[in-house]
Design a protein around this motif. Structure first.
Motif, mmCIF file in Angstrom:
data_model
loop_
_atom_site.group_PDB
_atom_site.id
_atom_site.type_symbol
_atom_site.label_atom_id
_atom_site.label_comp_id
_atom_site.label_asym_id
_atom_site.label_seq_id
_atom_site.Cartn_x
_atom_site.Cartn_y
_atom_site.Cartn_z
ATOM 1 N N GLY A 83 101.666 -57.007 -30.835
ATOM 2 C CA GLY A 83 100.512 -56.546 -31.284
ATOM 3 C C GLY A 83 100.269 -55.146 -31.860
ATOM 4 N N TYR A 84 101.135 -54.230 -31.259
ATOM 5 C CA TYR A 84 100.901 -52.943 -31.381
ATOM 6 C C TYR A 84 102.056 -52.467 -32.288
ATOM 7 C CZ TYR A 84 97.632 -53.181 -27.471
ATOM 8 O OH TYR A 84 96.744 -53.331 -26.476
ATOM 9 N N ASP A 85 101.719 -51.519 -33.001
ATOM 10 C CA ASP A 85 103.158 -51.043 -34.046
ATOM 11 C C ASP A 85 103.421 -49.329 -33.446
ATOM 12 O OD1 ASP A 85 102.860 -53.302 -35.476
ATOM 13 O OD2 ASP A 85 101.597 -52.363 -37.038
ATOM 14 N N TRP A 86 104.806 -49.089 -33.790
ATOM 15 C CA TRP A 86 105.126 -47.946 -33.134
ATOM 16 C C TRP A 86 106.209 -47.519 -33.832
ATOM 17 C CZ3 TRP A 86 102.941 -46.844 -28.307
ATOM 18 C CH2 TRP A 86 102.380 -47.934 -27.541
ATOM 19 N N ASN A 87 106.570 -46.221 -33.982
ATOM 20 C CA ASN A 87 107.971 -45.562 -34.588
ATOM 21 C C ASN A 87 108.350 -44.419 -33.709
ATOM 22 O OD1 ASN A 87 106.685 -43.237 -35.593
ATOM 23 N ND2 ASN A 87 106.252 -44.182 -37.566
ATOM 24 N N LYS A 88 109.421 -44.045 -33.766
ATOM 25 C CA LYS A 88 109.829 -42.813 -32.973
ATOM 26 C C LYS A 88 110.460 -41.741 -33.847
ATOM 27 C CE LYS A 88 114.356 -44.996 -31.504
ATOM 28 N NZ LYS A 88 114.235 -46.081 -32.238
ATOM 29 N N ALA A 89 110.159 -40.482 -33.596
ATOM 30 C CA ALA A 89 110.701 -39.346 -34.601
ATOM 31 C C ALA A 89 111.688 -38.775 -33.556
ATOM 32 C CB ALA A 89 109.495 -38.398 -34.822
ATOM 33 N N ALA A 90 112.941 -38.306 -34.232
ATOM 34 C CA ALA A 90 113.944 -37.904 -33.553
ATOM 35 C C ALA A 90 114.611 -36.777 -34.274
ATOM 36 C CB ALA A 90 115.319 -38.902 -33.632
ATOM 37 N N HIS A 91 114.506 -35.606 -33.459
ATOM 38 C CA HIS A 91 115.582 -34.233 -33.861
ATOM 39 C C HIS A 91 116.125 -33.788 -32.361
ATOM 40 C CE1 HIS A 91 111.651 -32.021 -33.101
ATOM 41 N NE2 HIS A 91 111.243 -33.011 -34.010
ATOM 42 N N LEU A 92 115.922 -32.533 -32.034
ATOM 43 C CA LEU A 92 116.457 -32.370 -30.599
ATOM 44 C C LEU A 92 115.263 -32.864 -29.700
ATOM 45 C CD1 LEU A 92 117.724 -28.558 -31.186
ATOM 46 C CD2 LEU A 92 118.978 -30.779 -30.957
ATOM 47 N N LEU A 137 107.708 -40.875 -29.082
ATOM 48 C CA LEU A 137 107.157 -42.289 -29.425
ATOM 49 C C LEU A 137 105.783 -42.126 -29.939
ATOM 50 C CD1 LEU A 137 107.805 -45.530 -29.474
ATOM 51 C CD2 LEU A 137 106.399 -45.576 -27.040
ATOM 52 N N CYS A 138 105.580 -42.653 -31.016
ATOM 53 C CA CYS A 138 104.284 -42.680 -31.864
ATOM 54 C C CYS A 138 103.614 -43.979 -32.006
ATOM 55 C CB CYS A 138 104.398 -41.869 -33.215
ATOM 56 S SG CYS A 138 102.927 -41.938 -34.207
ATOM 57 N N PHE A 139 102.444 -43.719 -31.502
ATOM 58 C CA PHE A 139 101.705 -45.113 -31.450
ATOM 59 C C PHE A 139 100.718 -45.232 -32.817
ATOM 60 C CE2 PHE A 139 97.459 -47.080 -29.675
ATOM 61 C CZ PHE A 139 97.677 -48.241 -30.085
ATOM 62 N N CYS A 140 101.447 -46.222 -33.679
ATOM 63 C CA CYS A 140 100.833 -46.121 -35.036
ATOM 64 C C CYS A 140 99.674 -47.166 -35.349
ATOM 65 C CB CYS A 140 102.151 -46.837 -36.090
ATOM 66 S SG CYS A 140 103.543 -45.904 -36.057
ATOM 67 N N SER A 141 99.446 -48.228 -34.550
ATOM 68 C CA SER A 141 98.388 -49.245 -34.704
ATOM 69 C C SER A 141 98.231 -50.034 -33.728
ATOM 70 C CB SER A 141 98.461 -49.850 -36.124
ATOM 71 O OG SER A 141 99.402 -50.922 -36.225
ATOM 72 N N PHE A 197 98.450 -44.436 -23.991
ATOM 73 C CA PHE A 197 98.153 -44.065 -25.442
ATOM 74 C C PHE A 197 96.552 -44.382 -25.662
ATOM 75 C CE2 PHE A 197 102.745 -44.282 -25.755
ATOM 76 C CZ PHE A 197 102.875 -43.126 -26.714
ATOM 77 N N GLN A 198 95.746 -43.289 -25.766
ATOM 78 C CA GLN A 198 94.498 -43.349 -25.986
ATOM 79 C C GLN A 198 93.812 -43.677 -27.433
ATOM 80 O OE1 GLN A 198 92.669 -44.247 -23.492
ATOM 81 N NE2 GLN A 198 93.395 -43.395 -22.022
ATOM 82 N N ASN A 199 94.725 -42.934 -28.511
ATOM 83 C CA ASN A 199 94.137 -42.512 -29.853
ATOM 84 C C ASN A 199 95.505 -43.185 -30.785
ATOM 85 O OD1 ASN A 199 91.938 -41.266 -29.211
ATOM 86 N ND2 ASN A 199 93.181 -39.694 -28.449
ATOM 87 N N VAL A 200 95.042 -43.965 -31.768
ATOM 88 C CA VAL A 200 96.178 -44.299 -32.764
ATOM 89 C C VAL A 200 96.728 -42.992 -33.463
ATOM 90 C CG1 VAL A 200 96.558 -45.359 -35.045
ATOM 91 C CG2 VAL A 200 95.161 -46.614 -33.164
#
Length: 343
Positions: A57-66, A70-74, A104-107
Motif C-alpha cells: 500500500g506504499y508507493d516508492w521509486n529510486k533515483a540513480a546517478h553516482l 529511495l523516495c517515499f511517494c505515497s 520515512f516520516q514525510n511523503v
C-alpha cells in the motif's frame, strides 16, 4: 507450634506464553540504466528516476546517478523499512551493495547513499557492460507489531523436499521406462512423470501415436544440453543453473513451447526480457513473434526504440534473419522507433 518447614514447600507455577510478531512485506524492483555516459553533464541537482513501485500500500521509486536514494511517494507516514540497493552488471553479478534501515516520516522524503560508488569504479563497470547497469532495490516494509497467544501447540513443518526426491529418482535411474536419443546422447526417464508435466509428452507416450509402445524415442532439432535442462525442470520445477547464457535460454524457451510447458516458457521469457542486447535482440524478437509471446516482443521493441540501437542492430546477422523470417514485424519496429505524428 507451627511447622516452619511448610514455608519452604515448592508450589507449581502456572505458565502461559505469548509472542510478538512484526509482519513484513518484501518486494524487489530493478531499474536498468542504458548508455549512462550520455547523462554526463546533465547538471547539478538533476537526477533520473525509476518508475514507481508499490509495497503493502506504499508507493516508492529510486533515483540513480553516482548516488542512489529511495523516495517515499505515497502512503501513511511513519513507515519503517529496510532496503538493500545493489548495482548489478550485465551478467547479474553484484558489484556494489548497501543495506539501509530507515523510517520515512514525510511523503516525498528520500534516503540512501550519496557516495554509492566511486566514479572510477563506475567507469570500469560501464566499459565492460556496454555503458549500462541495473540498480536493484529489495525493499521490506515492517507493519505494526502484534501479539498472539501461544496457548496452542505449534508443530514446525519442514520445507517441501519433493523436488529433491524426484531429482534423485531421475539421477539414479530407478524405475525408468523410456529412453530419448538426443544428438549423440541417451537420456532415461519415467513415462508417468513426463506425462504428468507435459500434455505433449502425455499424448506421445500414452496416446494413439507410435511412441506409446516404443522404449526409445528420437528427439530431433534439440541440443542434448537443452533436453537435459528440460528434464531437470520436469522433475524439479526449477531452472538448471547451467542455463544462463542468452542462446541457451532461447533454445529452452523454444523447447518449452514445443512441449506445452507454459510455466517454463514464461520463466525463460522473463529472463530473456532482462537479457536483451544489440547482438541478440533480433533473434529474440524473431522467437517472440514466432511463439506469440507479447511481453517478450514488447521488451524487444522498447529496446530497439532506444536512440542509436536500431542502427547497430541492422548490422547483425540476426536482423537479416528477422527481416526474411518475419517481414511483418518491420511495421511494428517502425511504429515503435518512428511513430507517426499526430494531426
Amino acid at each position: 507450634m507451627a511447622n516452619s518447614s511448610t514455608s519452604s514447600v515448592n508450589t507449581p507455577i502456572l505458565e502461559s506464553s505469548s509472542r510478538c510478531l512484526t509482519e513484513c512485506v518484501t518486494t524487489a524492483h530493478n531499474f536498468e540504466v542504458i548508455r549512462f555516459s550520455k547523462l554526463e553533464g546533465m547538471g547539478a541537482g538533476k537526477f533520473i528516476n525509476s518508475s514507481t513501485f508499490s509495497v503493502s500500500g506504499y508507493d516508492w521509486n529510486k533515483a540513480a546517478h553516482l548516488s542512489v536514494f529511495l523516495c517515499f511517494c505515497s502512503g501513511a507516514t511513519g513507515v519503517k523499512v529496510e532496503y538493500t540497493l545493489s548495482l548489478l552488471e550485465k551478467d547479474g553479478r553484484v558489484s556494489q551493495t548497501a543495506s539501509i534501515p530507515y523510517t520515512f516520516q514525510n511523503v516525498g522524503g528520500y534516503w540512501g547513499r550519496d557516495k554509492f560508488i566511486e566514479k572510477s569504479k563506475l567507469k570500469e563497470l560501464l566499459s565492460r557492460n556496454g555503458d549500462c547497469f541495473t540498480i536493484r532495490c529489495v525493499l521490506t516494509v515492517m507493519k505494526e507489531p502484534r501479539t498472539e497467544d501461544l496457548g496452542t501447540v505449534i508443530v514446525p513443518v519442514p520445507q517441501s523436499d519433493m523436488h529433491t526426491h524426484f531429482a534423485s529418482m531421475l539421477k539414479d535411474g530407478e524405475g525408468v521406462d523410456v529412453t530419448f536419443s538426443v544428438g549423440c546422447q541417451l537420456f532415461s526417464a519415467h513415462r508417468c512423470v513426463l506425462a504428468a508435466r507435459s500434455s505433449v509428452f502425455k499424448a506421445e507416450l500414452f496416446g494413439q501415436m507410435k511412441e506409446t509402445t516404443m522404449k526409445s524415442i528420437k528427439i530431433d532439432d534439440m541440443e542434448p544440453a537443452i533436453f537435459e535442462a528440460l528434464l531437470h525442470f520436469i522433475y524439479t520445477d526449477s531452472l538448471s543453473s547451467d542455463v544462463d547464457r542468452i542462446v541457451a535460454l532461447q533454445h529452452l524457451f523454444v523447447a518449452a513451447d514445443r512441449c506445452g510447458m507454459d510455466r517454463l516458457k514464461a520463466i525463460c521469457e522473463g529472463k530473456l526480457c532482462h537479457r536483451i542486447d544489440v547482438q541478440t535482440v533480433a533473434t529474440t524478437l524473431t522467437l517472440a513473434e514466432q511463439h506469440h509471446t507479447v511481453h517478450l516482443k514488447n521488451a524487444c521493441l522498447r529496446y530497439l526504440s532506444s536512440e542509436g540501437v536500431l542502427r547497430a542492430v541492422k548490422e547483425t546477422d540476426g536482423f537479416k534473419h528477422l527481416t526474411t523470417s518475419c517481414p511483418s514485424i518491420m511495421i511494428d519496429i517502425l511504429d515503435k522507433v518512428d511513430p507517426p505524428s499526430r494531426v
